[in-house]
Design a protein around this motif. Sequence first.
Motif, PDB file in Angstrom:
ATOM      1  N   CYS A 211       0.840  -1.190   0.000  1.00  0.00           N
ATOM      2  CA  CYS A 211       0.000   0.000   0.000  1.00  0.00           C
ATOM      3  C   CYS A 211       0.876   1.242   0.000  1.00  0.00           C
ATOM      4  CB  CYS A 211      -0.940   0.013   1.209  1.00  0.00           C
ATOM      5  SG  CYS A 211      -0.105  -0.132   2.801  1.00  0.00           S
TER       6      CYS A 211
ATOM      7  N   HIS B 204      -8.804   4.754  -0.116  1.00  0.00           N
ATOM      8  CA  HIS B 204      -9.546   4.123   0.983  1.00  0.00           C
ATOM      9  C   HIS B 204      -9.679   5.115   2.140  1.00  0.00           C
ATOM     10  CE1 HIS B 204     -10.401   1.059   4.100  1.00  0.00           C
ATOM     11  NE2 HIS B 204      -9.421   1.586   4.811  1.00  0.00           N
TER      12      HIS B 204
ATOM     13  N   THR C 227      -6.590  -5.235  -6.878  1.00  0.00           N
ATOM     14  CA  THR C 227      -7.083  -4.336  -5.846  1.00  0.00           C
ATOM     15  C   THR C 227      -8.608  -4.304  -5.939  1.00  0.00           C
ATOM     16  OG1 THR C 227      -6.782  -2.150  -4.827  1.00  0.00           O
ATOM     17  CG2 THR C 227      -6.904  -2.221  -7.241  1.00  0.00           C
TER      18      THR C 227
ATOM     19  N   PRO D   1     -13.012   5.138  -6.199  1.00  0.00           N
ATOM     20  CA  PRO D   1     -12.337   4.696  -4.975  1.00  0.00           C
ATOM     21  C   PRO D   1     -11.595   3.388  -5.235  1.00  0.00           C
ATOM     22  CG  PRO D   1     -14.622   5.303  -4.535  1.00  0.00           C
ATOM     23  CD  PRO D   1     -14.469   5.270  -6.022  1.00  0.00           C
TER      24      PRO D   1
ATOM     25  N   PRO E 281      -7.662  -0.864  -0.341  1.00  0.00           N
ATOM     26  CA  PRO E 281      -6.492  -0.125   0.133  1.00  0.00           C
ATOM     27  C   PRO E 281      -5.158  -0.719  -0.297  1.00  0.00           C
ATOM     28  CG  PRO E 281      -7.400  -1.437   1.909  1.00  0.00           C
ATOM     29  CD  PRO E 281      -8.342  -1.590   0.757  1.00  0.00           C
TER      30      PRO E 281
ATOM     31  N   SER F 147     -10.905  -4.959   1.823  1.00  0.00           N
ATOM     32  CA  SER F 147     -12.143  -4.198   1.965  1.00  0.00           C
ATOM     33  C   SER F 147     -11.836  -2.713   1.827  1.00  0.00           C
ATOM     34  CB  SER F 147     -12.800  -4.467   3.322  1.00  0.00           C
ATOM     35  OG  SER F 147     -13.287  -5.787   3.390  1.00  0.00           O
ATOM     36  N   LEU F 148     -12.546  -2.087   0.919  1.00  0.00           N
ATOM     37  CA  LEU F 148     -12.391  -0.670   0.601  1.00  0.00           C
ATOM     38  C   LEU F 148     -13.553   0.084   1.234  1.00  0.00           C
ATOM     39  CD1 LEU F 148     -11.226   1.691  -1.220  1.00  0.00           C
ATOM     40  CD2 LEU F 148     -12.732   0.812  -3.024  1.00  0.00           C
TER      41      LEU F 148
ATOM     42  N   ASN G  96     -15.419   3.745   2.056  1.00  0.00           N
ATOM     43  CA  ASN G  96     -15.570   5.158   1.679  1.00  0.00           C
ATOM     44  C   ASN G  96     -16.940   5.659   2.097  1.00  0.00           C
ATOM     45  OD1 ASN G  96     -13.887   3.814  -0.806  1.00  0.00           O
ATOM     46  ND2 ASN G  96     -13.068   5.823  -0.245  1.00  0.00           N
TER      47      ASN G  96
END
Length: 287
Positions: free
Chosen positions: A4, A111, A154, A186, A189, A271-272, A274
């Motif tokens: 990341c 993220h 991703t 988005p 992460p 897990s993203l 936002n």
Amino acid sequence: MFLCRIRTDAGTVPAVRLDDETLLDLSPLGGDDLVELLQTPDLEAKVAALAASAAGVRIPVASARFDVPVARPQKIVCVALNYVAHAEEGAQAVPTEPVIFFKPPSSLLPHGETVRCPARSERLDFEVELAVVIGRRSRDVAVADWRDAVLGYTVLNDMTARDLQLVAIEKNQPWDHSKGFDTFAPCGPYLVTADEIADPGSLDLSLTTDGVVRQSSNTRYMVFGVPELISVISAGITLEPGDIIATGTPSGIGKVDDGGTMVATVEGVGSLVNTAAYERATVGAPV
């Protein structure tokens, strides 16, 4: 590896996930471009040595400020109607070849940050997707050679100003604009290296808004899998290192409310998270 990019007061640094709670600052090994960093010879051994040394700086995941995992993609290639159930919920025919559109790199959002719906739109929709990150310059890739092009994976949430898209569709006009606003991609992460994912065609994916499951499926239901997508897209279009392919969303798309929190998850990738914010209308949507 789960890599990341983390924003610090001194700038963005590369990092690797050591466990669910800890990141390791990789800035002693190179700059913040993960695509370039992954070209480092014996990278895993160097990461292990850094982790064991006094120079290894830990960053708690809980307090980390993530940046997008790909620093400078030239293009984001997206695929529409790539799940049968999603095509059917929109009363669209299941495509016989991939339906391609593009998002600008300026639409990327990290993220933890807020998707901002422009004032001209009143409906912001979510779309969870597995995204492929390209690792080498590739053109005219044979289906059998698809892995040669892949650096990793991703999560991407293909945000859409749905009301604007529907107006464009009704007028038989391109609808890329409704997909390409700032913050509408988005991503993250993590950039998960290709060796971590045995089969991108067998991954659960889901999206929740404020804890309620809105989308839930598996990439096995894609109309065109990752090998076919890479082959078709690269037929005449050169894919550059860092380019992103968003492979399409399953059924269950819908509106996220003002202030709502979205969690887009792809099995084995991450897990993203936002939030969404609607700008107050100052101009109307086109008619």
